[in-house]
Design a protein around this motif. Structure first.
Motif, PDB file in Angstrom:
ATOM      1  N   ILE A   6       0.882  -1.170   0.000  1.00  0.00           N
ATOM      2  CA  ILE A   6       0.000   0.000   0.000  1.00  0.00           C
ATOM      3  C   ILE A   6       0.914   1.212   0.000  1.00  0.00           C
ATOM      4  O   ILE A   6       1.713   1.388   0.922  1.00  0.00           O
ATOM      5  CB  ILE A   6      -0.904   0.038   1.238  1.00  0.00           C
ATOM      6  N   ALA A   7       0.822   2.008  -1.042  1.00  0.00           N
ATOM      7  CA  ALA A   7       1.693   3.184  -1.150  1.00  0.00           C
ATOM      8  C   ALA A   7       0.859   4.407  -1.487  1.00  0.00           C
ATOM      9  O   ALA A   7      -0.137   4.316  -2.208  1.00  0.00           O
ATOM     10  CB  ALA A   7       2.751   2.964  -2.231  1.00  0.00           C
ATOM     11  N   ASP A   8       1.283   5.542  -0.963  1.00  0.00           N
ATOM     12  CA  ASP A   8       0.668   6.812  -1.319  1.00  0.00           C
ATOM     13  C   ASP A   8       1.424   7.368  -2.520  1.00  0.00           C
ATOM     14  O   ASP A   8       2.620   7.120  -2.684  1.00  0.00           O
ATOM     15  CB  ASP A   8       0.749   7.784  -0.138  1.00  0.00           C
ATOM     16  N   LEU A   9       0.727   8.105  -3.356  1.00  0.00           N
ATOM     17  CA  LEU A   9       1.391   8.717  -4.498  1.00  0.00           C
ATOM     18  C   LEU A   9       2.417   9.743  -4.036  1.00  0.00           C
ATOM     19  O   LEU A   9       3.524   9.807  -4.562  1.00  0.00           O
ATOM     20  CB  LEU A   9       0.361   9.372  -5.422  1.00  0.00           C
ATOM     21  N   VAL A  10       2.072  10.547  -3.027  1.00  0.00           N
ATOM     22  CA  VAL A  10       2.952  11.603  -2.545  1.00  0.00           C
ATOM     23  C   VAL A  10       3.509  11.204  -1.183  1.00  0.00           C
ATOM     24  O   VAL A  10       2.767  11.040  -0.223  1.00  0.00           O
ATOM     25  CB  VAL A  10       2.191  12.947  -2.443  1.00  0.00           C
ATOM     26  N   MET A  11       4.840  11.003  -1.129  1.00  0.00           N
ATOM     27  CA  MET A  11       5.535  10.692   0.121  1.00  0.00           C
ATOM     28  C   MET A  11       6.791  11.544   0.181  1.00  0.00           C
ATOM     29  O   MET A  11       7.160  12.177  -0.811  1.00  0.00           O
ATOM     30  CB  MET A  11       5.869   9.192   0.181  1.00  0.00           C
ATOM     31  N   ASP A  12       7.469  11.563   1.305  1.00  0.00           N
ATOM     32  CA  ASP A  12       8.599  12.461   1.493  1.00  0.00           C
ATOM     33  C   ASP A  12       9.790  12.172   0.577  1.00  0.00           C
ATOM     34  O   ASP A  12      10.243  13.044  -0.142  1.00  0.00           O
ATOM     35  CB  ASP A  12       9.076  12.437   2.950  1.00  0.00           C
ATOM     36  N   ASP A  13      10.323  10.953   0.604  1.00  0.00           N
ATOM     37  CA  ASP A  13      11.569  10.670  -0.098  1.00  0.00           C
ATOM     38  C   ASP A  13      11.389  10.074  -1.493  1.00  0.00           C
ATOM     39  O   ASP A  13      12.275  10.188  -2.337  1.00  0.00           O
ATOM     40  CB  ASP A  13      12.437   9.727   0.738  1.00  0.00           C
ATOM     41  N   ILE A  14      10.277   9.405  -1.722  1.00  0.00           N
ATOM     42  CA  ILE A  14      10.025   8.750  -2.999  1.00  0.00           C
ATOM     43  C   ILE A  14       8.517   8.685  -3.189  1.00  0.00           C
ATOM     44  O   ILE A  14       7.778   8.568  -2.219  1.00  0.00           O
ATOM     45  CB  ILE A  14      10.665   7.335  -3.032  1.00  0.00           C
ATOM     46  N   ASP A  15       8.062   8.793  -4.423  1.00  0.00           N
ATOM     47  CA  ASP A  15       6.617   8.666  -4.625  1.00  0.00           C
ATOM     48  C   ASP A  15       6.244   7.196  -4.789  1.00  0.00           C
ATOM     49  O   ASP A  15       7.115   6.331  -4.921  1.00  0.00           O
ATOM     50  CB  ASP A  15       6.139   9.519  -5.805  1.00  0.00           C
ATOM     51  N   VAL A  17       4.910   5.544  -7.209  1.00  0.00           N
ATOM     52  CA  VAL A  17       5.312   4.947  -8.487  1.00  0.00           C
ATOM     53  C   VAL A  17       6.790   4.572  -8.444  1.00  0.00           C
ATOM     54  O   VAL A  17       7.181   3.482  -8.873  1.00  0.00           O
ATOM     55  CB  VAL A  17       5.004   5.911  -9.661  1.00  0.00           C
ATOM     56  N   GLY A  18       7.621   5.441  -7.904  1.00  0.00           N
ATOM     57  CA  GLY A  18       9.053   5.148  -7.776  1.00  0.00           C
ATOM     58  C   GLY A  18       9.320   3.989  -6.837  1.00  0.00           C
ATOM     59  O   GLY A  18      10.179   3.144  -7.100  1.00  0.00           O
ATOM     60  N   LEU A  19       8.574   3.939  -5.735  1.00  0.00           N
ATOM     61  CA  LEU A  19       8.732   2.845  -4.780  1.00  0.00           C
ATOM     62  C   LEU A  19       8.384   1.506  -5.419  1.00  0.00           C
ATOM     63  O   LEU A  19       9.142   0.530  -5.300  1.00  0.00           O
ATOM     64  CB  LEU A  19       7.849   3.086  -3.551  1.00  0.00           C
ATOM     65  N   LEU A  20       7.259   1.457  -6.123  1.00  0.00           N
ATOM     66  CA  LEU A  20       6.881   0.202  -6.774  1.00  0.00           C
ATOM     67  C   LEU A  20       7.914  -0.190  -7.829  1.00  0.00           C
ATOM     68  O   LEU A  20       8.281  -1.354  -7.936  1.00  0.00           O
ATOM     69  CB  LEU A  20       5.490   0.300  -7.390  1.00  0.00           C
ATOM     70  N   GLY A  21       8.408   0.776  -8.568  1.00  0.00           N
ATOM     71  CA  GLY A  21       9.435   0.483  -9.574  1.00  0.00           C
ATOM     72  C   GLY A  21      10.686  -0.103  -8.948  1.00  0.00           C
ATOM     73  O   GLY A  21      11.264  -1.062  -9.469  1.00  0.00           O
ATOM     74  N   ALA A  22      11.112   0.447  -7.816  1.00  0.00           N
ATOM     75  CA  ALA A  22      12.298  -0.068  -7.128  1.00  0.00           C
ATOM     76  C   ALA A  22      12.064  -1.485  -6.618  1.00  0.00           C
ATOM     77  O   ALA A  22      12.958  -2.343  -6.721  1.00  0.00           O
ATOM     78  CB  ALA A  22      12.671   0.856  -5.963  1.00  0.00           C
ATOM     79  N   LEU A  23      10.880  -1.746  -6.092  1.00  0.00           N
ATOM     80  CA  LEU A  23      10.575  -3.095  -5.608  1.00  0.00           C
ATOM     81  C   LEU A  23      10.505  -4.098  -6.754  1.00  0.00           C
ATOM     82  O   LEU A  23      11.017  -5.223  -6.643  1.00  0.00           O
ATOM     83  CB  LEU A  23       9.259  -3.092  -4.824  1.00  0.00           C
ATOM     84  N   ARG A  24       9.870  -3.703  -7.857  1.00  0.00           N
ATOM     85  CA  ARG A  24       9.785  -4.604  -9.023  1.00  0.00           C
ATOM     86  C   ARG A  24      11.185  -4.907  -9.561  1.00  0.00           C
ATOM     87  O   ARG A  24      11.461  -6.028  -9.970  1.00  0.00           O
ATOM     88  CB  ARG A  24       8.920  -3.992 -10.113  1.00  0.00           C
ATOM     89  N   ALA A  25      12.064  -3.915  -9.553  1.00  0.00           N
ATOM     90  CA  ALA A  25      13.433  -4.115 -10.036  1.00  0.00           C
ATOM     91  C   ALA A  25      14.190  -5.123  -9.184  1.00  0.00           C
ATOM     92  O   ALA A  25      15.113  -5.783  -9.671  1.00  0.00           O
ATOM     93  CB  ALA A  25      14.175  -2.780 -10.063  1.00  0.00           C
TER      94      ALA A  25
END
Length: 76
Positions: A6-15, A17-25
């Protein structure tokens, strides 16, 4: 590994979309749920392309997030 993100679009260090991309990678293949109060057509498209299976616009009805997590866990 966790089966649901569960991720919010707007977060402090990473959004979200970026978080999901890093996890998928790193090989994570669970179900991803995005929540946001800042959605527009472009951000929704980006989230879908990133692999978010469910996108919830804040504020959302009581129980909607729990239902989404239950569906995500059932799918995995």
């Amino acid at each position: 590994q966790p089966t649901c993100l569960i991720a919010d679009l707007v977060m402090d260090d990473i959004d979200g979309v970026g978080l999901l991309g890093a996890l998928r990678a790193k090989g994570w293949d669970g179900t991803a749920i995005l929540i946001s109060g800042h959605l527009d057509a472009e951000r929704t498209r980006q989230a879908e392309e990133a692999g978010f299976e469910m996108i919830l616009q804040k504020p959302f009805a009581d129980g909607l997030l729990l239902d989404a997590v239950a569906r995500a866990v059932d799918e995995d």
